[in-house]
Design a protein around this motif. Structure first.
Motif, PDB file in Angstrom:
ATOM      1  N   LEU A   1       0.815  -1.214   0.000  1.00  0.00           N
ATOM      2  CA  LEU A   1       0.000   0.000   0.000  1.00  0.00           C
ATOM      3  C   LEU A   1       0.847   1.261   0.000  1.00  0.00           C
ATOM      4  N   LEU A   2       1.920   1.289   0.803  1.00  0.00           N
ATOM      5  CA  LEU A   2       2.727   2.499   0.945  1.00  0.00           C
ATOM      6  C   LEU A   2       4.127   2.328   0.372  1.00  0.00           C
ATOM      7  N   GLY A   3       4.310   1.317  -0.482  1.00  0.00           N
ATOM      8  CA  GLY A   3       5.595   1.164  -1.137  1.00  0.00           C
ATOM      9  C   GLY A   3       6.016   2.378  -1.957  1.00  0.00           C
TER      10      GLY A   3
ATOM     11  N   LEU B   1       9.833   6.261   8.484  1.00  0.00           N
ATOM     12  CA  LEU B   1       8.832   7.279   8.165  1.00  0.00           C
ATOM     13  C   LEU B   1       7.631   6.673   7.456  1.00  0.00           C
ATOM     14  N   THR B   2       7.881   5.712   6.573  1.00  0.00           N
ATOM     15  CA  THR B   2       6.772   5.052   5.881  1.00  0.00           C
ATOM     16  C   THR B   2       5.907   4.268   6.863  1.00  0.00           C
ATOM     17  N   CYS B   3       6.533   3.581   7.806  1.00  0.00           N
ATOM     18  CA  CYS B   3       5.763   2.869   8.823  1.00  0.00           C
ATOM     19  C   CYS B   3       4.948   3.842   9.675  1.00  0.00           C
ATOM     20  N   ALA B   4       5.519   5.025   9.961  1.00  0.00           N
ATOM     21  CA  ALA B   4       4.763   6.029  10.711  1.00  0.00           C
ATOM     22  C   ALA B   4       3.552   6.505   9.913  1.00  0.00           C
TER      23      ALA B   4
ATOM     24  N   ALA C   1      -0.556  -6.915  15.417  1.00  0.00           N
ATOM     25  CA  ALA C   1      -0.429  -5.615  14.755  1.00  0.00           C
ATOM     26  C   ALA C   1       0.983  -5.053  14.910  1.00  0.00           C
ATOM     27  N   VAL C   2       1.541  -5.174  16.118  1.00  0.00           N
ATOM     28  CA  VAL C   2       2.907  -4.681  16.341  1.00  0.00           C
ATOM     29  C   VAL C   2       3.905  -5.474  15.501  1.00  0.00           C
ATOM     30  N   LEU C   3       3.741  -6.796  15.466  1.00  0.00           N
ATOM     31  CA  LEU C   3       4.637  -7.623  14.660  1.00  0.00           C
ATOM     32  C   LEU C   3       4.513  -7.297  13.176  1.00  0.00           C
ATOM     33  N   ALA C   4       3.291  -7.061  12.722  1.00  0.00           N
ATOM     34  CA  ALA C   4       3.091  -6.697  11.314  1.00  0.00           C
ATOM     35  C   ALA C   4       3.762  -5.369  10.991  1.00  0.00           C
ATOM     36  N   LEU C   5       3.703  -4.408  11.922  1.00  0.00           N
ATOM     37  CA  LEU C   5       4.357  -3.118  11.698  1.00  0.00           C
ATOM     38  C   LEU C   5       5.872  -3.273  11.633  1.00  0.00           C
ATOM     39  N   LEU C   6       6.439  -4.084  12.523  1.00  0.00           N
ATOM     40  CA  LEU C   6       7.886  -4.313  12.488  1.00  0.00           C
ATOM     41  C   LEU C   6       8.307  -5.038  11.206  1.00  0.00           C
ATOM     42  N   LEU C   7       7.517  -6.020  10.795  1.00  0.00           N
ATOM     43  CA  LEU C   7       7.832  -6.726   9.560  1.00  0.00           C
ATOM     44  C   LEU C   7       7.722  -5.804   8.351  1.00  0.00           C
ATOM     45  N   THR C   8       6.773  -4.888   8.387  1.00  0.00           N
ATOM     46  CA  THR C   8       6.662  -3.914   7.299  1.00  0.00           C
ATOM     47  C   THR C   8       7.933  -3.082   7.183  1.00  0.00           C
ATOM     48  N   PHE C   9       8.479  -2.682   8.333  1.00  0.00           N
ATOM     49  CA  PHE C   9       9.731  -1.923   8.343  1.00  0.00           C
ATOM     50  C   PHE C   9      10.847  -2.710   7.663  1.00  0.00           C
ATOM     51  N   PHE C  10      11.003  -3.976   8.035  1.00  0.00           N
ATOM     52  CA  PHE C  10      12.085  -4.780   7.454  1.00  0.00           C
ATOM     53  C   PHE C  10      11.807  -5.123   5.991  1.00  0.00           C
ATOM     54  N   PHE C  11      10.539  -5.358   5.637  1.00  0.00           N
ATOM     55  CA  PHE C  11      10.222  -5.655   4.236  1.00  0.00           C
ATOM     56  C   PHE C  11      10.562  -4.475   3.340  1.00  0.00           C
TER      57      PHE C  11
END
Length: 375
Positions: free
Chosen positions: A57-59, A78-81, A163-173
């Protein structure tokens, strides 16, 4: 002679059919094992899938920040924020709108049911029984929820942790996507690395296009229907618009359910004529979506047949309920993108072999294959 006897006992058509049956059985076994693992490891699989959807979505935001010479870790943070603000803000607006107008919508649907009961007579009695049974079921569910407070707290904790794990994984992805592509290319057997990379990119582009396109279409649909219902004076218009926005992520089925609820509310509070106008608004928005918005917004994404979408939603609901319905379509879009890439690859290979058969019999084949790989 012996070879002719074997061909007579097992014709070429039978051998081809047996080969296809074996391939289909193998694919079905792999899919069954994947579904079984997904169900039993859903606590780990669900955050991964949600992180992939968030990255899709925010790539573009992340890539824009990287293009502006921002550090990759900072750009990913910043993207995760932004993702947290967008999802949290949208969730707050939707939930608050549904909470503020939920009672009004439910009471309107109940009044519409009673009106239909009066007009339909004996057949309408079943509708009344249905609402009564639904109310009784809701009361029982509420009682069980009240007595099972600890289980509810545990479920809330699991949701927050996911939700927290998904946010952290989004950062690494986001940050390590290129590194992961390099690792995939290095681990690929033989010379299949570039092809695997193209397949992975095509699948992710399909998910990315679906998420962005669906979000834009859902926002436009929700705004148009909310404005139409406000003009008609239908109560709970904001909550109904929020329901339309959420339902848009479940193609066809979500639009049908949210539109039906809007028409029922209009019928209960504003009468038959306003209900017809509300139905006209819903149908007009659906026509606008099908003939204008989807061709414009989702012109570069993978287009799937409605039957495939409905089957995917049904399968997702049977596997993981509402979450499965939400995740089924983007996963199907990714699979369709990968299959499309494979089809283009092998179709290009077969076309390159046809003119090569007129020239050198063996040298042209390797030249065509090497020429098609970089493309």
């Amino acid at each position: 002679m012996n070879g002719d006897d074997r061909e007579a006992l097992l014709p070429l058509g039978a051998r081809r059919a047996a080969a296809w049956c074996g391939l289909l059985l193998l694919v079905a076994a792999v899919v069954a094992v994947a579904v079984w693992l997904t169900v039993h490891l859903k606590a780990a699989v669900t955050p991964v899938l949600l992180a992939l959807l968030g990255s899709a979505l925010l790539g573009p935001v992340y890539r824009r920040l990287v293009a502006m010479k921002v550090n990759r870790s900072l750009a990913s943070g910043l993207t995760c924020a932004v993702l947290l603000v967008v999802v949290g803000g949208a969730g707050y607006i939707v939930v608050s709108a549904l909470i503020d107008t939920g009672d009004q919508i439910v009471s309107s649907v109940q009044r519409a049911t009673r009106e239909l009961t009066k007009h339909l007579g004996a057949s309408g009695t079943s509708l009344g029984d249905l609402t009564a049974n639904a109310k009784e079921l809701a009361e029982k569910f509420g009682g069980r929820a009240a007595t099972g407070l600890l289980s509810g707290i545990s479920l809330l904790g699991q949701t927050v942790a996911a939700a927290v794990l998904a946010l952290l994984l989004t950062f690494f992805f986001l940050r390590d996507a290129e590194r992961a592509v390099g690792v995939m290319r290095s681990w690929a057997p033989g010379e299949s690395g570039p092809q695997l990379e193209r397949m992975a990119r095509r699948g992710f582009e399909a998910v990315e296009g679906f998420m962005r396109g669906t979000t834009v279409i859902a926002l436009i649909d929700a705004v148009c229907i909310t404005v139409g219902l406000l003009i008609l004076g239908v109560p709970g218009a904001v909550g109904l618009g929020a329901l339309v926005f959420v339902g848009a992520y479940i193609p066809y089925l979500g639009a049908f359910i949210s539109g039906a609820v809007a028409v029922l509310v209009a019928l209960a509070d504003r009468g038959f004529v306003i209900a017809l106008w509300a139905l006209g608004v819903v149908l007009a928005v659906q026509v606008l979506e099908g003939h204008v918005l989807q061709p414009m917004v989702q012109s570069r994404t993978v287009h799937m047949h409605p039957a495939v979408v409905l089957l995917a939603i049904t399968a997702g609901a049977s596997v993981a309920g509402i979450l499965g319905m939400l995740l089924a379509v983007p996963l199907t879009a990714a699979a369709t993108g990968i299959l499309s890439e494979l089809h283009q690859r092998y179709a290009a290979g077969s076309e390159s072999e046809e003119p090569g058969s007129e020239g050198p019999p063996s040298g042209g084949s390797s030249g065509d294959t090497s020429g098609g790989a970089p493309a």
